[in-house]
Each structure stands twice: as structure tokens, then as C-alpha cells.
Write an enzyme that holds these catalytic residues in place. Structure first.
Site, short mmCIF file in Angstrom:
data_model
loop_
_atom_site.label_atom_id
_atom_site.label_comp_id
_atom_site.label_asym_id
_atom_site.label_seq_id
_atom_site.Cartn_x
_atom_site.Cartn_y
_atom_site.Cartn_z
N LEU A 64 -16.32 -62.27 21.41
CA LEU A 64 -16.97 -63.23 20.53
C LEU A 64 -18.06 -63.91 21.34
O LEU A 64 -17.92 -64.11 22.55
CB LEU A 64 -15.97 -64.29 20.02
CG LEU A 64 -14.83 -63.81 19.13
CD1 LEU A 64 -13.89 -64.98 18.83
CD2 LEU A 64 -15.36 -63.21 17.84
N ASP A 65 -19.16 -64.29 20.68
CA ASP A 65 -20.22 -65.01 21.38
C ASP A 65 -19.69 -66.33 21.92
O ASP A 65 -18.70 -66.88 21.42
CB ASP A 65 -21.39 -65.28 20.43
CG ASP A 65 -22.04 -64.00 19.91
OD1 ASP A 65 -21.92 -62.97 20.60
OD2 ASP A 65 -22.65 -64.03 18.83
N LYS A 66 -20.38 -66.86 22.90
CA LYS A 66 -19.95 -68.10 23.57
C LYS A 66 -19.60 -69.20 22.58
O LYS A 66 -18.58 -69.88 22.72
CB LYS A 66 -21.06 -68.57 24.51
CG LYS A 66 -20.78 -69.92 25.17
CD LYS A 66 -21.96 -70.36 26.03
CE LYS A 66 -21.71 -71.74 26.63
NZ LYS A 66 -22.86 -72.21 27.43
N THR A 122 -19.18 -68.86 19.20
CA THR A 122 -18.42 -68.44 18.03
C THR A 122 -16.95 -68.67 18.33
O THR A 122 -16.46 -68.29 19.39
CB THR A 122 -18.67 -66.95 17.71
OG1 THR A 122 -20.05 -66.77 17.39
CG2 THR A 122 -17.82 -66.49 16.53
N ARG A 159 -24.87 -62.68 12.89
CA ARG A 159 -26.02 -63.58 13.04
C ARG A 159 -27.33 -62.85 12.76
O ARG A 159 -28.21 -63.37 12.06
CB ARG A 159 -26.02 -64.18 14.44
CG ARG A 159 -24.78 -65.02 14.73
CD ARG A 159 -24.59 -65.26 16.21
NE ARG A 159 -25.69 -66.04 16.76
CZ ARG A 159 -25.88 -66.23 18.06
NH1 ARG A 159 -25.04 -65.68 18.94
NH2 ARG A 159 -26.89 -66.96 18.48
#
EC number: 5.4.99.23
Length: 326
Positions: free
Chosen positions: A138-140, A142, A237
Site C-alpha cells: 500500500l502507498d505510504k 494509504t 489514484r
């Protein structure tokens, strides 16, 4: 310094018809299927005394297999006492609910303080699993659910399940703009041609599919439920920005926050201080890598998204008579 690996075994009659890489992954469970595939392609595998460099080659059973390879030592990451929100754990997997401001894997600009460092501290034997058992990221900023494998066999099977699209991942998000209906974005994604830390829809990119449906309308925003078919970097995104509905707060693909006309100070303040993409991995469903049992977990949206949705809902109720699409 490289570690030499020398392995020998006989293919079981029960493996008749399997791909070579699949059969070897079963025979040598301490090594991931992706690593074994690399060894085959690098001509490090002998079958009945002859080099075989085709991972898809079918085995008949009874073949003598020898592997003579080397493993480059992975970078050593330090265990760090970073709290983890453990949703579920057994002897094979861990399900975590990742908070914002936490990178999953060390990299440029983030040498430590990551989920990986936390896992090494929480469960030291996971150091023997590639990437400390991390299967997807997961993105930082998210938040939400991730699965981690505690053993090499569990990781190998989870990676295969992910490739076969057998793992279901659903997200909640708040997008900019009024969306009239759900749908699917089927657009390939690749690295941005000039901004190397960004991703972009590009005809030469890798296939990427995102399904979305509307959960709730606000005056100029829409609450969404999304499901990934693929798992490209920044996929949701990028796809939502591509259809001109970027996520609220997205610092890379979003726009400036634009509160609707007549919005309250509480609305304006909440929107302006919301400094991450409004995206949360809320549901994860998979077949257990060892038992094969279907399992499902849910994680409620975090407090910052709760507050964002509450002020948007209150604003909508206050100005409902002014909305022209009702």
C-alpha cells in the site's frame, strides 16, 4: 557475499504434467517459485543431466533434478519496534491494518521505519522469507489491510494467487466531483515519461483494471467503493485522476481543494488539513495459502476519513435544496 545452493531430488510420479518451476517449488519449499524460475532461466537447473531453461517444460515424474546456483545476500534491514495493528494471525499469515505515514518497504528516502522493519521485530523468523513475507504493498499514506506471509511456502502460494487474481481487495475513497454512476476503468499504467516517481495511463503500460461503484453523493464530492483486478503502483489514484475524478487530498494526482459555495468553516478547515489521498483498503478476501479455506477481513475507515465524510454529509444536508442533480 553469495551463498552457494546445491540441491538434488527426484520428481515424484504424482507431479506428472506439472510445469518444471511448479514441481521444483514443491520439491524445495525453502525457495520461492520466482527464485526457482530465475535459476531455470539462468541455466542453473539440470534435468536428467541436461540443462533445462524452460520453466513451462512439463515433467513426467521420475526425473533426476540438480540445481547449482548462488543467492546474493539481500540487504540486511534492522528490526525496529514499530507498532503493528494485527487484525489476524496464524502460523502461516499475518493480516495487518496499516496506518498512514508508514512506508511498506525500505527504499530511496525511506531506509527504515517501515512495515518490513516492524515485521522483523514482531516476528524475527520472517527474516528468512523474501521481503519479510510482504506480498503486496500500500502507498505510504494509504491505510488499510495487507496480507503478510510468515513462511516461504505461504508466500509462494499467495503470490501465485495474486497473479491468478484470486485475492480480492476492496477500497473506500472520496473523489473530487459529482459522479453519476459506477463503472470500470480499463487503462494500462506505466511510469510517467518525465516524472519518474509518478505513474500514468499509457498505451504501452501494463494492463490495469479498476471497478468502482458509488456509495454516497455529496455536493461536489463522491464516496466510492473500489475493487482492484490488478495491482499496479498508484493504480486507483491514477485511474480516478484519468477519468477527471482524482481522490481528495492526493498530493500527486489530485488538485487544489475546492469547497463548494457556501461551505461552512468546519468543512473548509477539514478539507484543507486533509493532507493525504482519501483511500483506505477496507476489505481483503483470499484462500488461505496452506489450508485453502476462503477467509475475509474488514477494516473500518480511519478517523480522518470519518471526519471528512461527516462534514461533507452535513454540508450536503444543509444545502440539499440547492443541488441541481437531485
Amino acid at each position: 557475499m553469495a551463498q552457494r545452493v546445491q540441491l538434488t531430488a527426484t520428481v515424484s510420479e504424482n507431479q506428472l504434467g506439472q510445469r518444471l518451476d511448479q514441481a521444483l517449488a514443491e520439491m524445495f519449499p525453502d525457495y520461492s517459485r520466482s527464485r526457482i524460475k530465475e535459476w531455470i532461466l539462468d541455466q542453473r537447473v539440470l534435468v536428467n543431466g541436461k540443462v533445462c531453461d524452460k520453466p513451462k517444460e512439463k515433467v513426467l515424474g521420475g526425473e533426476q533434478v540438480a540445481i547449482n546456483a548462488e543467492i546474493e545476500e539481500e540487504a540486511r534491514f534492522e528490526p525496529q519496534d514499530i507498532p503493528l495493528d494485527i487484525v489476524y494471525e496464524d502460523e502461516d499469515i499475518i493480516i495487518i491494518n496499516k496506518p498512514r505515514d508508514l512506508v511498506v518497504h525500505p527504499g530511496a528516502g525511506n531506509p527504515d521505519g517501515t512495515v518490513l522493519n516492524a515485521l522483523l521485530h514482531y516476528y524475527p523468523p520472517i527474516a528468512d522469507v523474501p521481503r519479510a513475507g510482504i506480498v503486496h504493498r500500500l502507498d505510504k499514506d494509504t491505510t488499510g489491510l495487507m496480507v503478510v506471509a510468515k513462511t516461504v511456502p505461504a508466500q509462494t502460494r499467495l503470490v501465485e494467487s495474486l497473479q491468478r487474481r484470486e485475492i480480492t481487495r476492496e477500497y473506500e475513497a472520496v473523489a473530487i466531483g459529482h459522479m453519476t454512476a459506477g463503472g470500470t476503468v480499463d487503462e494500462p499504467i506505466s511510469r510517467h515519461p518525465t516524472k519518474r516517481t509518478h505513474m500514468a495511463v499509457h498505451p504501452m503500460g501494463k494492463p490495469a483494471v479498476t471497478h468502482y461503484r458509488i456509495m454516497e453523493h455529496f455536493r461536489v464530492h463522491t464516496r466510492l467503493r473500489l475493487r482492484l483486478e490488478t495491482g499496479r503502483t498508484h493504480q486507483i489514484r491514477v485511474h480516478m485522476a484519468h477519468i477527471t475524478h482524482p481522490l481528495v487530498g492526493d498530493p500527486v494526482y489530485g488538485g487544489r481543494p475546492r469547497p463548494p459555495k457556501g461551505a461552512s468553516e468546519a468543512f473548509i478547515s477539514t478539507l484543507r488539513k486533509f493532507d493525504r489521498q482519501a483511500l483506505h483498503a477496507t476489505m481483503l478476501r483470499l484462500y488461505h495459502p496452506i489450508s485453502g479455506i476462503e477467509m475475509e477481513w474488514h477494516a473500518p475507515i480511519p478517523q480522518d476519513m470519518v471526519e471528512l465524510i461527516e462534514v461533507m454529509r452535513a454540508d450536503f444536508e444543509e444545502h440539499k435544496d440547492e443541488v441541481d442533480w437531485l
